[in-house]
Structure formats: C-alpha cells, structure tokens
Design a protein around this motif. Sequence first.
Motif, PDB file in Angstrom:
ATOM      1  N   ASP A  91       0.809  -1.219   0.000  1.00 50.97           N
ATOM      2  CA  ASP A  91       0.000   0.000   0.000  1.00 50.97           C
ATOM      3  C   ASP A  91       0.845   1.272   0.000  1.00 50.97           C
ATOM      4  O   ASP A  91       0.308   2.378   0.061  1.00 50.97           O
ATOM      5  N   GLU A  92       2.166   1.104  -0.063  1.00 50.85           N
ATOM      6  CA  GLU A  92       3.087   2.245  -0.097  1.00 50.85           C
ATOM      7  C   GLU A  92       2.714   3.179  -1.260  1.00 50.85           C
ATOM      8  O   GLU A  92       2.510   2.717  -2.387  1.00 50.85           O
ATOM      9  N   PRO A  93       2.619   4.491  -1.015  1.00 57.01           N
ATOM     10  CA  PRO A  93       2.354   5.420  -2.121  1.00 57.01           C
ATOM     11  C   PRO A  93       3.423   5.289  -3.212  1.00 57.01           C
ATOM     12  O   PRO A  93       4.608   5.164  -2.902  1.00 57.01           O
ATOM     13  N   ASP A  94       3.005   5.295  -4.444  1.00 54.70           N
ATOM     14  CA  ASP A  94       3.910   5.201  -5.599  1.00 54.70           C
ATOM     15  C   ASP A  94       4.750   3.916  -5.603  1.00 54.70           C
ATOM     16  O   ASP A  94       5.874   3.902  -6.117  1.00 54.70           O
ATOM     17  N   ALA A  95       4.203   2.841  -5.044  1.00 59.15           N
ATOM     18  CA  ALA A  95       4.958   1.584  -4.945  1.00 59.15           C
ATOM     19  C   ALA A  95       5.422   1.093  -6.317  1.00 59.15           C
ATOM     20  O   ALA A  95       6.569   0.658  -6.464  1.00 59.15           O
ATOM     21  N   ARG A  96       4.561   1.153  -7.330  1.00 62.73           N
ATOM     22  CA  ARG A  96       4.934   0.653  -8.661  1.00 62.73           C
ATOM     23  C   ARG A  96       6.145   1.421  -9.212  1.00 62.73           C
ATOM     24  O   ARG A  96       7.113   0.837  -9.655  1.00 62.73           O
ATOM     25  N   GLU A  97       6.071   2.740  -9.164  1.00 62.71           N
ATOM     26  CA  GLU A  97       7.152   3.563  -9.709  1.00 62.71           C
ATOM     27  C   GLU A  97       8.451   3.350  -8.944  1.00 62.71           C
ATOM     28  O   GLU A  97       9.529   3.241  -9.540  1.00 62.71           O
ATOM     29  N   LYS A  98       8.365   3.291  -7.612  1.00 67.10           N
ATOM     30  CA  LYS A  98       9.554   3.080  -6.788  1.00 67.10           C
ATOM     31  C   LYS A  98      10.148   1.692  -7.027  1.00 67.10           C
ATOM     32  O   LYS A  98      11.371   1.530  -7.063  1.00 67.10           O
ATOM     33  N   ASP A 125      -3.843 -14.558 -13.626  1.00 66.74           N
ATOM     34  CA  ASP A 125      -3.623 -13.744 -12.426  1.00 66.74           C
ATOM     35  C   ASP A 125      -3.044 -12.401 -12.853  1.00 66.74           C
ATOM     36  O   ASP A 125      -1.867 -12.311 -13.207  1.00 66.74           O
ATOM     37  N   ASN A 126      -3.870 -11.380 -12.832  1.00 64.88           N
ATOM     38  CA  ASN A 126      -3.421 -10.025 -13.169  1.00 64.88           C
ATOM     39  C   ASN A 126      -3.331  -9.135 -11.933  1.00 64.88           C
ATOM     40  O   ASN A 126      -3.297  -7.911 -12.052  1.00 64.88           O
ATOM     41  N   ALA A 127      -3.274  -9.744 -10.751  1.00 62.86           N
ATOM     42  CA  ALA A 127      -3.247  -8.964  -9.519  1.00 62.86           C
ATOM     43  C   ALA A 127      -1.860  -8.423  -9.189  1.00 62.86           C
ATOM     44  O   ALA A 127      -1.728  -7.540  -8.348  1.00 62.86           O
ATOM     45  N   TYR A 128      -0.832  -8.929  -9.841  1.00 65.49           N
ATOM     46  CA  TYR A 128       0.526  -8.431  -9.576  1.00 65.49           C
ATOM     47  C   TYR A 128       0.657  -7.020 -10.156  1.00 65.49           C
ATOM     48  O   TYR A 128      -0.095  -6.603 -11.024  1.00 65.49           O
ATOM     49  N   GLY A 129       1.639  -6.281  -9.664  1.00 60.82           N
ATOM     50  CA  GLY A 129       1.835  -4.916 -10.134  1.00 60.82           C
ATOM     51  C   GLY A 129       2.970  -4.770 -11.124  1.00 60.82           C
ATOM     52  O   GLY A 129       2.898  -3.979 -12.056  1.00 60.82           O
ATOM     53  N   VAL A 130       4.049  -5.530 -10.899  1.00 62.48           N
ATOM     54  CA  VAL A 130       5.233  -5.466 -11.759  1.00 62.48           C
ATOM     55  C   VAL A 130       5.819  -6.867 -11.849  1.00 62.48           C
ATOM     56  O   VAL A 130       5.838  -7.608 -10.862  1.00 62.48           O
ATOM     57  N   ALA A 131       6.310  -7.204 -13.032  1.00 55.23           N
ATOM     58  CA  ALA A 131       7.025  -8.473 -13.223  1.00 55.23           C
ATOM     59  C   ALA A 131       8.421  -8.165 -13.745  1.00 55.23           C
ATOM     60  O   ALA A 131       8.616  -7.229 -14.525  1.00 55.23           O
ATOM     61  N   ALA A 132       9.385  -8.949 -13.295  1.00 57.15           N
ATOM     62  CA  ALA A 132      10.754  -8.861 -13.804  1.00 57.15           C
ATOM     63  C   ALA A 132      11.115 -10.214 -14.390  1.00 57.15           C
ATOM     64  O   ALA A 132      10.862 -11.249 -13.767  1.00 57.15           O
ATOM     65  N   LEU A 150       8.046  -2.477  -0.648  1.00 55.22           N
ATOM     66  CA  LEU A 150       7.182  -2.072  -1.765  1.00 55.22           C
ATOM     67  C   LEU A 150       6.285  -3.192  -2.273  1.00 55.22           C
ATOM     68  O   LEU A 150       5.430  -2.955  -3.113  1.00 55.22           O
ATOM     69  N   TRP A 151       6.501  -4.430  -1.793  1.00 52.79           N
ATOM     70  CA  TRP A 151       5.624  -5.519  -2.205  1.00 52.79           C
ATOM     71  C   TRP A 151       5.037  -6.207  -0.985  1.00 52.79           C
ATOM     72  O   TRP A 151       5.635  -6.292   0.068  1.00 52.79           O
ATOM     73  N   SER A 152       3.813  -6.683  -1.154  1.00 53.53           N
ATOM     74  CA  SER A 152       3.126  -7.420  -0.087  1.00 53.53           C
ATOM     75  C   SER A 152       3.318  -8.920  -0.275  1.00 53.53           C
ATOM     76  O   SER A 152       3.187  -9.687   0.676  1.00 53.53           O
ATOM     77  N   ASP A 153       3.603  -9.318  -1.510  1.00 54.37           N
ATOM     78  CA  ASP A 153       3.847 -10.727  -1.823  1.00 54.37           C
ATOM     79  C   ASP A 153       4.693 -10.773  -3.090  1.00 54.37           C
ATOM     80  O   ASP A 153       4.706  -9.819  -3.879  1.00 54.37           O
ATOM     81  N   VAL A 154       5.379 -11.860  -3.272  1.00 57.36           N
ATOM     82  CA  VAL A 154       6.190 -12.060  -4.471  1.00 57.36           C
ATOM     83  C   VAL A 154       6.111 -13.534  -4.848  1.00 57.36           C
ATOM     84  O   VAL A 154       6.076 -14.402  -3.969  1.00 57.36           O
ATOM     85  N   LYS A 155       6.020 -13.804  -6.139  1.00 57.28           N
ATOM     86  CA  LYS A 155       6.014 -15.183  -6.648  1.00 57.28           C
ATOM     87  C   LYS A 155       7.108 -15.292  -7.688  1.00 57.28           C
ATOM     88  O   LYS A 155       7.231 -14.427  -8.569  1.00 57.28           O
ATOM     89  N   ILE A 156       7.897 -16.351  -7.580  1.00 56.28           N
ATOM     90  CA  ILE A 156       9.042 -16.529  -8.464  1.00 56.28           C
ATOM     91  C   ILE A 156       8.909 -17.860  -9.190  1.00 56.28           C
ATOM     92  O   ILE A 156       8.620 -18.894  -8.566  1.00 56.28           O
TER      93      ILE A 156
END
Length: 108
Positions: free
Chosen positions: A22-29, A61-68, A97-103
Amino acid sequence: MTACGVEMRRMITHSVYFYLSDEPDAREKLIEGLEKMRPIESVASFRLATPAATTERTVVDNAYGVAAHCDFATIADHDAYQIHPLHVEFIDTCKHLWSDVKIFDSEF
C-alpha cells in the motif's frame, strides 16, 4: 537440444511477480529499484513488465503490479545474480514495496 540440426543452448528464465504494498507510488519506486539491477553482468536479458490488458479469464492472475524477467545462460550465472551486491541491495531497500512475491524459474 537440437532444432533443425542446429545445437540449441539452454537458458534459464527467472520470472518474478511482485504484488504491490500500500506504499504510495509503490509501482514507480519498485521499477526504479529494479532498473538498478540491469547492469548485473551475469544477466543475459532483463525485462520489466506490467499486467497486460487482455480479456479477463479466471485462469489469469493479473493482480501483480510489476514483473521482472531475467534470462541466464547457465545456472551458475543465475546463482551469481542471486548473491550479487546490486540484487541484495534491491531486496534490502525495496522489500517494503511488495506485499507478496512469486518466483518461477524455467529452463528453455
């Protein structure tokens, strides 16, 4: 592995899906932090992505914000990336900046 008689080299893809906090500007950061890892020498290919605006389906699953997506020529290159100071610094400075991560690591 061969294709049409030509020896094909196997590669490793390291795909990381970040679910934003929920961090403000999490995607950009997060993207800014990820970009700092681009110079890591063992990475053959480095791509960042966001969810595509494809038709909604229950299996997607389109709930993620950014993928690397990082490609490596060898497992050793992948392992070197995991302990590289830029990767360690990214985790330390951006994990809020992330609440969860999947690899997903794949070989192709």
